[in-house]
Design an enzyme around this catalytic site. Structure first.
Site, PDB file in Angstrom:
ATOM      1  N   GLU A  49       1.094  -1.210   0.134  1.00 51.45           N
ATOM      2  CA  GLU A  49      -0.105  -0.062  -0.031  1.00 51.45           C
ATOM      3  C   GLU A  49       0.719   1.127  -0.214  1.00 51.45           C
ATOM      4  O   GLU A  49       1.744   1.369   0.847  1.00 51.45           O
ATOM      5  CB  GLU A  49      -0.951   0.042   1.420  1.00 51.45           C
ATOM      6  CG  GLU A  49      -1.925   1.319   1.477  1.00 51.45           C
ATOM      7  CD  GLU A  49      -2.491   1.511   2.405  1.00 51.45           C
ATOM      8  OE1 GLU A  49      -2.762   2.571   2.984  1.00 51.45           O
ATOM      9  OE2 GLU A  49      -2.741   0.417   3.244  1.00 51.45           O
ATOM     10  N   ARG A  53       0.226  10.451   0.351  1.00 49.20           N
ATOM     11  CA  ARG A  53       0.735  11.555   1.235  1.00 49.20           C
ATOM     12  C   ARG A  53       1.780  12.043   0.798  1.00 49.20           C
ATOM     13  O   ARG A  53       2.338  13.319   1.358  1.00 49.20           O
ATOM     14  CB  ARG A  53       0.892  10.964   2.491  1.00 49.20           C
ATOM     15  CG  ARG A  53      -0.273  10.119   3.011  1.00 49.20           C
ATOM     16  CD  ARG A  53       0.071   9.475   4.646  1.00 49.20           C
ATOM     17  NE  ARG A  53      -0.823   8.556   5.028  1.00 49.20           N
ATOM     18  CZ  ARG A  53      -0.831   7.842   6.102  1.00 49.20           C
ATOM     19  NH1 ARG A  53       0.392   8.016   7.030  1.00 49.20           N
ATOM     20  NH2 ARG A  53      -1.705   6.888   6.451  1.00 49.20           N
ATOM     21  N   LYS A 136     -11.039  -2.145   6.198  1.00 45.18           N
ATOM     22  CA  LYS A 136      -9.862  -1.746   6.986  1.00 45.18           C
ATOM     23  C   LYS A 136     -10.471  -1.082   8.334  1.00 45.18           C
ATOM     24  O   LYS A 136     -11.290  -0.385   8.191  1.00 45.18           O
ATOM     25  CB  LYS A 136      -9.141  -0.725   6.228  1.00 45.18           C
ATOM     26  CG  LYS A 136      -8.104   0.192   6.873  1.00 45.18           C
ATOM     27  CD  LYS A 136      -7.290   1.144   6.269  1.00 45.18           C
ATOM     28  CE  LYS A 136      -6.481   1.964   6.834  1.00 45.18           C
ATOM     29  NZ  LYS A 136      -5.626   3.081   6.060  1.00 45.18           N
TER      30      LYS A 136
END
Length: 216
Positions: A49, A53, A136
């Protein structure tokens, strides 16, 4: 191209089941993305993943998508534009800290399997009602940790989770012992200092240790 929530969850569950830990990566330099992915995959962690950001994130996904044996996804998907950019960069799945109808609609429309986030029973139930059975659990530790996730699993055994947020080698095993946990997301396998130093051998060792978590 379009994907149903059920098919999306089936695919994300398959990806999560590839290894007990999914690396959560913040990549500052796309030039280091490919060797980082190679080290993690070599260590037994194929599902990656890359969080959106940093300004290098999409280029990092493009680089990692070329690594044999890797399955690269984009994390921190917040808007439909995030999902579209991630898919264009080569992401094979998406991960979000939560879920909005706009984001779910966009991912379904472009065929990007999404692992949506939930922290409460109500959030999990709303996603289940839409057809999402693989979620998640975020932020895991701040939301009560493994005891909270175990409690949520009692009335909602049909939902599986990838807990993320505050997961470490010290507590990952506790999460992985829960019947409703498929894998755990963790950032410790790709620490910034080792990435900056280009110490791919050390990262491969961390990955190999993580790949053995939860095994008796």
């Amino acid at each position: 191209m379009r994907i149903t929530p059920q098919d999306a969850s089936l695919r994300t569950c398959e990806i999560c089941a590839l290894a007990p830990v999914m690396p959560v990566l913040v990549v500052e330099d796309a030039a280091r993305a490919r060797p980082l992915a190679q080290a993690l995959v070599a260590g037994g962690l194929p599902a990656l993943e890359v969080t959106l950001r940093t300004g290098a994130a999409l280029d990092a996904i493009r680089e990692m998508a070329q690594v044999k044996g890797g399955v690269v996804g984009a994390g921190t998907l917040i808007t439909p534009k995030d999902a579209e950019a991630a898919k264009e960069a080569g992401a094979q799945f998406g991960v979000s800290p939560g879920a909005t109808d706009a984001l779910l609609d966009a991912c379904e429309a472009i065929g990007l399997p999404l692992l949506p986030g939930a922290a409460t029973a109500t959030e999990a139930m709303r996603l289940l009602a839409r057809g999402y059975g693989m979620l998640k659990f975020f932020p895991a530790e701040a939301s009560g940790g493994a005891p909270a996730l175990k409690a949520i699993g009692a009335p909602l055994p049909q939902i599986s989770f990838c807990p993320t947020g505050g997961i470490s080698p010290a507590n990952a095993g506790t999460y992985l012992s829960l019947p409703n946990v498929v894998c755990a997301g963790g950032s410790w396998v790709g620490p910034a200092d080792l990435v900056k130093a280009g110490d791919w051998g050390a990262i491969e060792v961390l990955a190999r240790d993580a790949s053995r978590l939860g095994k008796s």
